[in-house]
Design an enzyme around this catalytic site. Sequence first.
Site, PDB file in Angstrom:
ATOM      1  N   SER A   1       0.830  -1.203   0.000  1.00 42.57           N
ATOM      2  CA  SER A   1       0.000   0.000   0.000  1.00 42.57           C
ATOM      3  C   SER A   1       0.872   1.263   0.000  1.00 42.57           C
ATOM      4  O   SER A   1       1.715   1.431  -0.872  1.00 42.57           O
ATOM      5  CB  SER A   1      -0.974  -0.044   1.181  1.00 42.57           C
TER       6      SER A   1
ATOM      7  N   ASP B   1      -9.261  -3.980  -5.517  1.00 37.57           N
ATOM      8  CA  ASP B   1      -8.573  -2.856  -4.876  1.00 37.57           C
ATOM      9  C   ASP B   1      -8.786  -1.585  -5.698  1.00 37.57           C
ATOM     10  O   ASP B   1      -8.517  -1.580  -6.898  1.00 37.57           O
ATOM     11  CB  ASP B   1      -7.078  -3.185  -4.786  1.00 37.57           C
TER      12      ASP B   1
ATOM     13  N   HIS C   1      -7.866  -4.990  -1.039  1.00 38.79           N
ATOM     14  CA  HIS C   1      -6.690  -4.266  -0.575  1.00 38.79           C
ATOM     15  C   HIS C   1      -6.334  -4.759   0.832  1.00 38.79           C
ATOM     16  O   HIS C   1      -7.209  -5.048   1.645  1.00 38.79           O
ATOM     17  CB  HIS C   1      -6.999  -2.769  -0.545  1.00 38.79           C
TER      18      HIS C   1
END
Length: 319
Positions: A165, A262, A292
């Site tokens: 991320s 995501d 995600h």
Amino acid sequence: MKPENKSPVLDLISAGMKTVVNTLQPDLPPWPATGTIAEQRQYYTLERRFWNAGAPEMATRAYMVPTKYGQVETRLFCPQPDSPATLFYLHGGGFILGNLDTHDRIMRVLASYSQCTVIGIDYTLSPEARFPQAIEEIVAACCYFHQQAEDYQINMSRIGFAGDSAGAMLALASALWLRDKQIDCGKIAGVLLWYGLYGLRDSVTRRLLGGVWDGLTQQDLQMYEEAYLSNDADRESPYYCLFNNDLTREVPPCFIAGAEFDPLLDDSRLLYQTLAAHQQPCEFKLYPGTLHAFLHYSRMMKTADEALRDGAQFFTAQL
């Protein structure tokens, strides 16, 4: 986009991902949505304890590293005495959450599969630290361990960066920073990037996906950005919008992992397509049925373990 027009993500995710989503921790209070950042950080750390349990055992060491901003905590995971390389890990959390404890299992599994020393860097979070402080702290830590490699008995001749991320952005940004400023911290053998954001401001996946289940609505993404950046001009910096950097030359081999549902998936796709168009070594892998942040759930979810193994194998293949 009206919320009603978004994809029905929770109906489409894999059975394994649904099991994770439906796993309750009875002793855990509700997420403090209206709480302070300090309260949300504390909650995040508590919530991740369950998912970090049962990680591989190995020698670990903790060191404070000097930077121009002050001391930064680091944690070394050493699966074997004669490591072929050192991999620096940068945790995710939207630049505002996360620490070495929240991503402990991820780093241990990565060290176990790669048999490389993994060093987690607990960079200063935002909004206390503003761009580019986190990158400069990461670079300072790399330089410190490169200079002290013999004392710490680590192999810094070949290194890599990895992150999930926001940590994926920091991983690639740090590698590009070292390249652009010609800082020698050892040969960068590879960069491992799980579901990162790399500079897109809008995309199809950002419109169709994202909700309360992943904390990645358009409003959430804007909030993370405002906490991280110092001013509006930073949005175009080549170390924030990485597509504004030179991706046509001397980019270390990149493993780019995408989660199917995501909102940031188009960032990963565009990064891969850009690098591939300019013959930069890269690999893209999409993990079907995932949300995600799925990397956290290797305790329960086979796909998360597979994604960590894939990244580790990509890195060791570059050595």
